[in-house]
Design an enzyme around this catalytic site. Structure first.
Site, PDB file in Angstrom:
ATOM      1  N   ARG A 174     -13.284 104.241  -2.156  1.00 11.91           N
ATOM      2  CA  ARG A 174     -13.381 105.141  -1.192  1.00 11.91           C
ATOM      3  C   ARG A 174     -12.581 104.820   0.080  1.00 11.91           C
ATOM      4  O   ARG A 174     -12.461 103.458   0.408  1.00 11.91           O
ATOM      5  CB  ARG A 174     -15.270 104.578  -0.736  1.00 11.91           C
ATOM      6  CG  ARG A 174     -15.241 104.872   0.230  1.00 11.91           C
ATOM      7  CD  ARG A 174     -17.089 104.817   0.515  1.00 11.91           C
ATOM      8  NE  ARG A 174     -18.061 106.007  -0.313  1.00 11.91           N
ATOM      9  CZ  ARG A 174     -19.282 106.536  -0.375  1.00 11.91           C
ATOM     10  NH1 ARG A 174     -19.701 105.765   1.097  1.00 11.91           N
ATOM     11  NH2 ARG A 174     -19.691 106.941  -1.103  1.00 11.91           N
ATOM     12  N   LYS A 181      -2.163  91.098   7.500  1.00 15.88           N
ATOM     13  CA  LYS A 181      -0.792  90.388   7.304  1.00 15.88           C
ATOM     14  C   LYS A 181       0.555  91.436   7.660  1.00 15.88           C
ATOM     15  O   LYS A 181       1.569  91.355   7.403  1.00 15.88           O
ATOM     16  CB  LYS A 181       0.171  89.208   6.798  1.00 15.88           C
ATOM     17  CG  LYS A 181      -1.259  87.786   6.665  1.00 15.88           C
ATOM     18  CD  LYS A 181      -0.308  87.075   5.309  1.00 15.88           C
ATOM     19  CE  LYS A 181      -2.185  86.972   4.565  1.00 15.88           C
ATOM     20  NZ  LYS A 181      -1.227  86.132   3.789  1.00 15.88           N
ATOM     21  N   ARG A 205     -25.426 102.673  -1.914  1.00 17.01           N
ATOM     22  CA  ARG A 205     -25.763 103.279  -3.242  1.00 17.01           C
ATOM     23  C   ARG A 205     -24.099 103.546  -3.730  1.00 17.01           C
ATOM     24  O   ARG A 205     -24.486 103.144  -5.306  1.00 17.01           O
ATOM     25  CB  ARG A 205     -26.341 104.833  -2.944  1.00 17.01           C
ATOM     26  CG  ARG A 205     -27.546 104.938  -3.451  1.00 17.01           C
ATOM     27  CD  ARG A 205     -28.092 105.351  -2.219  1.00 17.01           C
ATOM     28  NE  ARG A 205     -27.105 105.985  -0.747  1.00 17.01           N
ATOM     29  CZ  ARG A 205     -28.147 105.231   0.023  1.00 17.01           C
ATOM     30  NH1 ARG A 205     -29.554 105.208  -0.377  1.00 17.01           N
ATOM     31  NH2 ARG A 205     -27.353 105.310   1.576  1.00 17.01           N
ATOM     32  N   THR A 206     -23.413 104.202  -3.663  1.00 16.03           N
ATOM     33  CA  THR A 206     -21.965 104.245  -4.806  1.00 16.03           C
ATOM     34  C   THR A 206     -21.370 102.815  -4.671  1.00 16.03           C
ATOM     35  O   THR A 206     -21.519 102.651  -6.179  1.00 16.03           O
ATOM     36  CB  THR A 206     -20.978 105.238  -4.175  1.00 16.03           C
ATOM     37  OG1 THR A 206     -21.534 106.240  -3.509  1.00 16.03           O
ATOM     38  CG2 THR A 206     -19.788 105.718  -4.536  1.00 16.03           C
ATOM     39  N   HIS A 211     -16.517 113.951  -2.891  1.00 18.19           N
ATOM     40  CA  HIS A 211     -17.266 112.787  -3.544  1.00 18.19           C
ATOM     41  C   HIS A 211     -17.543 112.717  -4.878  1.00 18.19           C
ATOM     42  O   HIS A 211     -18.849 113.636  -5.822  1.00 18.19           O
ATOM     43  CB  HIS A 211     -17.978 112.643  -2.985  1.00 18.19           C
ATOM     44  CG  HIS A 211     -18.704 111.502  -3.069  1.00 18.19           C
ATOM     45  ND1 HIS A 211     -18.902 110.526  -3.401  1.00 18.19           N
ATOM     46  CD2 HIS A 211     -19.991 110.802  -2.349  1.00 18.19           C
ATOM     47  CE1 HIS A 211     -19.520 108.750  -4.029  1.00 18.19           C
ATOM     48  NE2 HIS A 211     -20.449 109.319  -2.646  1.00 18.19           N
TER      49      HIS A 211
HETATM   50  C1  NCD Z   1     -22.713 110.275   0.691  1.00 15.57           C
HETATM   51  C2  NCD Z   1     -21.315 109.894   1.139  1.00 15.57           C
HETATM   52  O1  NCD Z   1     -21.336 108.372   1.231  1.00 15.57           O
HETATM   53  O2  NCD Z   1     -20.402 110.678   0.879  1.00 15.57           O
HETATM   54  N1  NCD Z   1     -23.913 109.277   1.043  1.00 15.57           N
HETATM   55  C3  NCD Z   1     -22.991 108.925  -0.974  1.00 15.57           C
HETATM   56  O3  NCD Z   1     -22.340 108.600  -1.719  1.00 15.57           O
HETATM   57  N2  NCD Z   1     -24.526 108.151  -1.211  1.00 15.57           N
HETATM   58  C4  NCD Z   1     -23.611 111.287   2.216  1.00 15.57           C
HETATM   59  C5  NCD Z   1     -23.674 110.560   3.378  1.00 15.57           C
HETATM   60  O4  NCD Z   1     -22.939 109.680   3.488  1.00 15.57           O
HETATM   61  O5  NCD Z   1     -24.274 111.597   3.929  1.00 15.57           O
END
Ligand code: NCD
Length: 367
Positions: free
Chosen positions: A132, A111, A82-83, A165
């Site tokens: 991320r 490398k 999703r993100t 997050h």
């Molecule tokens: C979450 C995350 O990655 O922290 N998911 C997300 O970004 N929608 C929650 C999770 O992984 O449980």
């Protein structure tokens, strides 16, 4: 030389927040403590405007012409559906192009190039870095490295280890706003705006110790005087003391509990999460925890308020039975889509196009 991240972490939150701003405005989007109430209200309204504008061909064309000269790097070295996709769609809505690195095995890191150098390279090609990373604080460190290189490139944190997050917290609060006020915020803003949050009781359920979404949302809820939070989890997976301290500093009422069922009738919103077992120190360690008493099922929902909003950042396992999906209180699919509108609003904000969106909205939509 002392590690940059350790130096940053020694600073007070206020100083860290200031270092992420430019000209009195949020520049790098790294942690939920950066968001003041005024900013959150504005960004939710902006997300709502983008959503409405994008629904017509004319409006979608207008949005596409806003940022065609900007390029984004989406650098995600932890799994994401999703993100990642919502940031990619947000770029497309605003006419931005993006590139991705999701597997460091395909980059020069194989490398022996450091991750630090990888982001330094991105900063030479792109206008924003959305990232991320499994390490807490790495996106903050990246923001500082880019400042030191005198580059004007915002860094957006799309999930930093177990810690934060922040963009998820924004879409969560946007969904809560919609649920508590019943629909579009823009239309409501044209009339008398009533704050729907005071008096609301919110339950956070599941792995609160390692769930970064709960942590960021808790920080954000400190901007909403009058809410009460119940942290509901197995004792081994309780919310961190750092969060509780922040809530106390901001005089937010909270309670800690190990049972969901007795609290369910009191809740105005329930925020469900999965066990974050990828962080287990030993394989299978969390599988010994009996998690079933934290599950939501259609029969349990009979005892909840008819207006209770059910949220989940997803992915889910068994925490919410699929038969709950048809219940009008289930807001988690709406959350998924809200992520796209919210991230489009954030990108519009970091590239200073929000005024153009607002003017277009006022010219074309009158209620
Ligand atoms: C979450 C995350 O990655 O922290 N998911 C997300 O970004 N929608 C929650 C999770 O992984 O449980």
């Amino acid at each position: 030389m002392p590690d940059l991240l350790n130096e940053i972490l020694k600073l007070r939150t206020r100083e860290r927040v200031e270092m992420l701003s430019r000209n009195g405005q949020i520049f790098h989007v790294i942690m939920a403590q950066q968001f003041l109430r005024e900013f959150i209200d504005e960004i939710c309204l902006l997300a709502d405007m983008i959503r409405e504008i994008n629904s017509s061909r004319h409006g979608a064309d207008f949005l596409q012409r806003l940022l065609p000269h900007r390029r984004a790097m989406i650098y995600f070295t932890q799994p994401s559906t999703r993100t990642f996709l919502s940031f990619a769609c947000a770029c497309q809505i605003l006419g931005m192009r993006y590139n991705e690195v999701r597997d460091p095995k395909t980059s020069s890191e194989v490398k022996g190039e450091s991750e630090e150098d990888a982001v330094r390279v991105f900063s030479q090609y792109f206008d924003v870095i959305i990232m991320r990373h499994p390490m807490e604080g790495f996106s903050e460190k990246t923001a500082h490295m880019i400042n030191r290189m005198h580059r004007t490139i915002p860094v957006i944190n799309g999930g930093s280890g177990r810690d934060q997050h922040p963009t998820q917290a924004l879409l969560d609060i946007y969904t809560l706003y919609q649920s508590f006020s019943g629909g579009s915020l823009v239309r409501r803003a044209a009339g008398i705006q009533i704050d729907p949050f005071p008096g609301k009781v919110i339950g956070m359920v599941g792995d609160l110790q390692r769930g970064r979404t709960v942590r960021s949302l808790s920080y954000l809820l400190c901007r909403y005087p009058g809410v009460t939070i119940h942290f509901i989890s197995p004792p081994e997976l309780g919310i961190g003391e750092d969060i509780l301290e922040y809530l106390r500093e901001h005089e937010v009422e909270y309670h800690i509990s190990q049972e969901l069922d007795p609290l369910l009738p009191e809740l105005d919103a329930v925020y469900m999460t999965r066990i974050q077992d990828e962080h287990d120190a030993m394989a299978g360690q969390s599988s010994r925890i009996d998690y079933s008493r934290f599950y939501l099922t259609p029969d349990k929902l009979e005892r909840a308020k008819p207006t209770m909003a059910i949220l989940h950042p997803l992915p889910r396992r068994q925490e919410i039975h699929v038969d709950c999906d048809a219940d009008p209180r289930a807001k988690y699919w709406q959350q998924v889509q809200n992520g796209m509108w919210m991230r489009a609003a954030l990108l519009a904000y970091v590239f200073n196009t929000e005024e153009r969106i607002r003017s277009y909205y006022l010219e074309n939509y009158t209620y």
